[in-house]
Design a protein around this motif. Sequence first.
Motif, PDB file in Angstrom:
ATOM      1  N   SER A  61       0.960  -1.571   0.277  1.00  9.73           N
ATOM      2  CA  SER A  61      -0.259   0.087   0.336  1.00  9.73           C
ATOM      3  C   SER A  61       1.022   1.366  -0.216  1.00  9.73           C
ATOM      4  O   SER A  61       0.697   2.277  -0.111  1.00  9.73           O
ATOM      5  N   LYS A  63       2.185   2.518   2.588  1.00 13.25           N
ATOM      6  CA  LYS A  63       2.139   3.875   3.957  1.00 13.25           C
ATOM      7  C   LYS A  63       2.705   3.310   4.793  1.00 13.25           C
ATOM      8  O   LYS A  63       3.737   1.994   4.618  1.00 13.25           O
ATOM      9  N   GLU A  78      -3.701  -0.861   7.987  1.00 16.84           N
ATOM     10  CA  GLU A  78      -5.383  -0.207   6.598  1.00 16.84           C
ATOM     11  C   GLU A  78      -5.570  -1.409   5.948  1.00 16.84           C
ATOM     12  O   GLU A  78      -6.867  -1.602   5.679  1.00 16.84           O
TER      13      GLU A  78
END
Length: 112
Positions: A61, A63, A78
Amino acid sequence: MLSSAVQRTVSALVGRQPLAWPVGTKGVHTAVSRPKADSPESGPPPAFDAALLDFLVCPLSKKSLRYEMSTNELINEELGIAYPIIDGIPNMIPQAARMIRQNKQQEEKEPK
């Protein structure tokens, strides 16, 4: 004329004498055995350097990750996955990640 080391090697290969190297020969390395991870003398695993969290991101992701000290993992909230840290080195291979979201759902369903 061949050096003494080469002569010993050739002689050993043709079967005349056993190959014996003198102690302290230049360039000869000895293998050093490391204690196994589960042996008592190995001690605690190397600590994860939390400063790496400024640079590391989830490969899926992109992230940021959170370090969970109790499980020694990097968590992606997430996606609900946890990357293991082995000997102080994060294993960021997605196939090695553990699903944590399913575990939380199973814990909620189980009666207490």
